[in-house]
Write a protein that holds these residues in place. Sequence first.
Motif, PDB file in Angstrom:
ATOM      1  N   VAL A  55       0.832  -1.204   0.000  1.00  0.00           N
ATOM      2  CA  VAL A  55       0.000   0.000   0.000  1.00  0.00           C
ATOM      3  C   VAL A  55       0.866   1.253   0.000  1.00  0.00           C
ATOM      4  CG1 VAL A  55      -1.708   1.315   1.308  1.00  0.00           C
ATOM      5  CG2 VAL A  55      -1.861  -1.175   1.219  1.00  0.00           C
ATOM      6  N   MET A  56       1.815   1.321   0.929  1.00  0.00           N
ATOM      7  CA  MET A  56       2.556   2.557   1.150  1.00  0.00           C
ATOM      8  C   MET A  56       3.606   2.853   0.091  1.00  0.00           C
ATOM      9  SD  MET A  56       2.707   2.433   5.292  1.00  0.00           S
ATOM     10  CE  MET A  56       3.722   3.873   5.487  1.00  0.00           C
ATOM     11  N   VAL A  57       3.951   1.896  -0.746  1.00  0.00           N
ATOM     12  CA  VAL A  57       4.914   2.158  -1.810  1.00  0.00           C
ATOM     13  C   VAL A  57       4.319   3.131  -2.826  1.00  0.00           C
ATOM     14  CG1 VAL A  57       4.277   0.268  -3.366  1.00  0.00           C
ATOM     15  CG2 VAL A  57       6.632   1.058  -3.278  1.00  0.00           C
ATOM     16  N   ASN A  58       2.996   3.219  -2.889  1.00  0.00           N
ATOM     17  CA  ASN A  58       2.322   4.117  -3.827  1.00  0.00           C
ATOM     18  C   ASN A  58       2.096   5.508  -3.268  1.00  0.00           C
ATOM     19  OD1 ASN A  58       2.020   2.176  -5.891  1.00  0.00           O
ATOM     20  ND2 ASN A  58       0.330   1.267  -4.793  1.00  0.00           N
ATOM     21  N   GLY A  59       2.591   5.782  -2.064  1.00  0.00           N
ATOM     22  CA  GLY A  59       2.445   7.102  -1.466  1.00  0.00           C
ATOM     23  C   GLY A  59       3.806   7.696  -1.163  1.00  0.00           C
ATOM     24  N   THR A  60       3.965   8.980  -1.409  1.00  0.00           N
ATOM     25  CA  THR A  60       5.228   9.662  -1.168  1.00  0.00           C
ATOM     26  C   THR A  60       5.003  10.763  -0.140  1.00  0.00           C
ATOM     27  OG1 THR A  60       5.766   9.293  -3.482  1.00  0.00           O
ATOM     28  CG2 THR A  60       7.118  10.878  -2.292  1.00  0.00           C
ATOM     29  N   PRO A  61       5.633  10.659   1.057  1.00  0.00           N
ATOM     30  CA  PRO A  61       5.436  11.710   2.061  1.00  0.00           C
ATOM     31  C   PRO A  61       6.264  12.957   1.746  1.00  0.00           C
ATOM     32  CG  PRO A  61       6.917  10.050   2.921  1.00  0.00           C
ATOM     33  CD  PRO A  61       6.478   9.577   1.560  1.00  0.00           C
ATOM     34  N   LYS A  62       5.676  14.114   1.993  1.00  0.00           N
ATOM     35  CA  LYS A  62       6.367  15.401   1.820  1.00  0.00           C
ATOM     36  C   LYS A  62       6.121  16.239   3.060  1.00  0.00           C
ATOM     37  CE  LYS A  62       4.281  17.019  -1.683  1.00  0.00           C
ATOM     38  NZ  LYS A  62       3.761  17.765  -2.804  1.00  0.00           N
ATOM     39  N   MET A  63       7.161  16.912   3.532  1.00  0.00           N
ATOM     40  CA  MET A  63       7.012  17.799   4.682  1.00  0.00           C
ATOM     41  C   MET A  63       6.033  18.913   4.329  1.00  0.00           C
ATOM     42  SD  MET A  63       8.796  16.794   7.250  1.00  0.00           S
ATOM     43  CE  MET A  63       8.773  18.265   8.233  1.00  0.00           C
ATOM     44  N   GLY A  64       5.162  19.224   5.283  1.00  0.00           N
ATOM     45  CA  GLY A  64       4.203  20.295   5.075  1.00  0.00           C
ATOM     46  C   GLY A  64       4.790  21.642   5.445  1.00  0.00           C
ATOM     47  N   GLU A  65       4.030  22.662   5.221  1.00  0.00           N
ATOM     48  CA  GLU A  65       4.493  24.006   5.543  1.00  0.00           C
ATOM     49  C   GLU A  65       4.400  24.285   7.038  1.00  0.00           C
ATOM     50  OE1 GLU A  65       2.557  26.875   3.057  1.00  0.00           O
ATOM     51  OE2 GLU A  65       3.042  25.760   1.237  1.00  0.00           O
ATOM     52  N   ALA A  74      -0.810  10.618  -3.263  1.00  0.00           N
ATOM     53  CA  ALA A  74      -1.351   9.329  -3.676  1.00  0.00           C
ATOM     54  C   ALA A  74      -1.273   9.240  -5.187  1.00  0.00           C
ATOM     55  CB  ALA A  74      -2.789   9.184  -3.204  1.00  0.00           C
ATOM     56  N   THR A  75      -0.417   8.339  -5.667  1.00  0.00           N
ATOM     57  CA  THR A  75      -0.232   8.220  -7.106  1.00  0.00           C
ATOM     58  C   THR A  75      -1.258   7.293  -7.744  1.00  0.00           C
ATOM     59  OG1 THR A  75       1.386   6.480  -6.735  1.00  0.00           O
ATOM     60  CG2 THR A  75       2.225   8.724  -6.987  1.00  0.00           C
ATOM     61  N   THR A  76      -1.990   6.529  -6.913  1.00  0.00           N
ATOM     62  CA  THR A  76      -3.001   5.613  -7.446  1.00  0.00           C
ATOM     63  C   THR A  76      -4.266   5.672  -6.603  1.00  0.00           C
ATOM     64  OG1 THR A  76      -2.271   3.753  -6.098  1.00  0.00           O
ATOM     65  CG2 THR A  76      -1.226   3.998  -8.248  1.00  0.00           C
ATOM     66  N   VAL A  77      -5.364   5.280  -7.189  1.00  0.00           N
ATOM     67  CA  VAL A  77      -6.624   5.187  -6.453  1.00  0.00           C
ATOM     68  C   VAL A  77      -6.490   4.122  -5.380  1.00  0.00           C
ATOM     69  CG1 VAL A  77      -9.088   4.662  -6.652  1.00  0.00           C
ATOM     70  CG2 VAL A  77      -7.944   5.894  -8.475  1.00  0.00           C
ATOM     71  N   TYR A  78      -5.742   3.065  -5.680  1.00  0.00           N
ATOM     72  CA  TYR A  78      -5.523   1.971  -4.736  1.00  0.00           C
ATOM     73  C   TYR A  78      -4.952   2.500  -3.432  1.00  0.00           C
ATOM     74  CZ  TYR A  78      -3.454  -2.210  -2.675  1.00  0.00           C
ATOM     75  OH  TYR A  78      -3.106  -3.201  -1.818  1.00  0.00           O
ATOM     76  N   PHE A  79      -3.919   3.341  -3.517  1.00  0.00           N
ATOM     77  CA  PHE A  79      -3.317   3.877  -2.300  1.00  0.00           C
ATOM     78  C   PHE A  79      -4.316   4.718  -1.525  1.00  0.00           C
ATOM     79  CE2 PHE A  79      -1.364   7.307   0.052  1.00  0.00           C
ATOM     80  CZ  PHE A  79      -0.556   6.590   0.918  1.00  0.00           C
ATOM     81  N   ALA A  80      -5.017   5.584  -2.212  1.00  0.00           N
ATOM     82  CA  ALA A  80      -5.960   6.480  -1.537  1.00  0.00           C
ATOM     83  C   ALA A  80      -7.010   5.703  -0.761  1.00  0.00           C
ATOM     84  CB  ALA A  80      -6.625   7.406  -2.561  1.00  0.00           C
ATOM     85  N   GLU A  81      -7.501   4.608  -1.318  1.00  0.00           N
ATOM     86  CA  GLU A  81      -8.541   3.813  -0.655  1.00  0.00           C
ATOM     87  C   GLU A  81      -7.972   2.863   0.394  1.00  0.00           C
ATOM     88  OE1 GLU A  81     -11.854   4.239  -0.879  1.00  0.00           O
ATOM     89  OE2 GLU A  81     -11.293   5.958  -2.107  1.00  0.00           O
ATOM     90  N   PHE A 111      -3.763  11.178  -8.941  1.00  0.00           N
ATOM     91  CA  PHE A 111      -4.247  10.454 -10.105  1.00  0.00           C
ATOM     92  C   PHE A 111      -5.350  11.259 -10.770  1.00  0.00           C
ATOM     93  CE2 PHE A 111      -6.099   8.937  -6.183  1.00  0.00           C
ATOM     94  CZ  PHE A 111      -7.447   9.107  -6.391  1.00  0.00           C
ATOM     95  N   VAL A 112      -5.459  11.087 -12.062  1.00  0.00           N
ATOM     96  CA  VAL A 112      -6.462  11.803 -12.845  1.00  0.00           C
ATOM     97  C   VAL A 112      -7.694  10.912 -12.938  1.00  0.00           C
ATOM     98  CG1 VAL A 112      -6.985  12.836 -15.068  1.00  0.00           C
ATOM     99  CG2 VAL A 112      -4.672  12.954 -14.153  1.00  0.00           C
ATOM    100  N   SER A 113      -8.802  11.457 -12.500  1.00  0.00           N
ATOM    101  CA  SER A 113     -10.027  10.674 -12.606  1.00  0.00           C
ATOM    102  C   SER A 113     -10.483  10.664 -14.060  1.00  0.00           C
ATOM    103  CB  SER A 113     -11.126  11.247 -11.711  1.00  0.00           C
ATOM    104  OG  SER A 113     -11.424  12.560 -12.110  1.00  0.00           O
ATOM    105  N   LYS A 114     -11.044   9.564 -14.453  1.00  0.00           N
ATOM    106  CA  LYS A 114     -11.468   9.404 -15.832  1.00  0.00           C
ATOM    107  C   LYS A 114     -12.702  10.271 -16.083  1.00  0.00           C
ATOM    108  CE  LYS A 114     -12.208   5.723 -19.135  1.00  0.00           C
ATOM    109  NZ  LYS A 114     -12.364   4.285 -19.322  1.00  0.00           N
ATOM    110  N   GLU A 115     -12.597  11.112 -17.065  1.00  0.00           N
ATOM    111  CA  GLU A 115     -13.700  12.012 -17.391  1.00  0.00           C
ATOM    112  C   GLU A 115     -14.670  11.287 -18.309  1.00  0.00           C
ATOM    113  OE1 GLU A 115     -14.218  16.124 -19.798  1.00  0.00           O
ATOM    114  OE2 GLU A 115     -12.497  15.962 -18.460  1.00  0.00           O
ATOM    115  N   GLU A 116     -15.916  11.302 -17.936  1.00  0.00           N
ATOM    116  CA  GLU A 116     -16.921  10.634 -18.751  1.00  0.00           C
ATOM    117  C   GLU A 116     -17.429  11.592 -19.826  1.00  0.00           C
ATOM    118  OE1 GLU A 116     -19.967   8.481 -16.760  1.00  0.00           O
ATOM    119  OE2 GLU A 116     -18.632   7.970 -15.105  1.00  0.00           O
TER     120      GLU A 116
END
Length: 147
Positions: A55-65, A74-81, A111-116
């Motif tokens: 799961v976590m390989v698809n997420g990249t942590p970044k320091m916040g402000e 979240a680079t994939t929908v899988y990670f987000a869910e 990730f870009v959601s698929k536009e219908e």
Amino acid sequence: MPPPGIPSISGISIKTTVEDVEESAHRVTDVEPLTQETLERWWNEAAKELKLEEVMVNGTPKMGETNGMFEVDATTVYFAEEFKPHKIDVMEFLREKTGMRMLDCRVNPLFVSKEEVVYSPDDKFAAMMGKNPQMVELRKLFPMIDY
């Protein structure tokens, strides 16, 4: 005297318990400051220890402000869910390792959601004709069918 089987509490003092809590609250721990490198290291260690590498390989942590807040791309929908139910465990692990009890994260979907797109019947027929040119003859044979 308490009934048999129940331990006596006569040796416990509230004063010593409060002093112990105050002492542990004022004790300085050797915690390294949270930087991008330490955040990534603890993130990867949390993934290994909590067995969430998939799961976590698809997420990249970044320091916040703000101090105590970081973001995870979240680079994939899988990670987000899949990260949602494990976020509490991951955050507890990171809070313990960093010594920052107010540490929190926000998930940013990249990730870009698929536009219908709605196609008209003529658009659909033109697409089908591109794949199978014999559709014109089929339309002549069955004119009542909307292709």
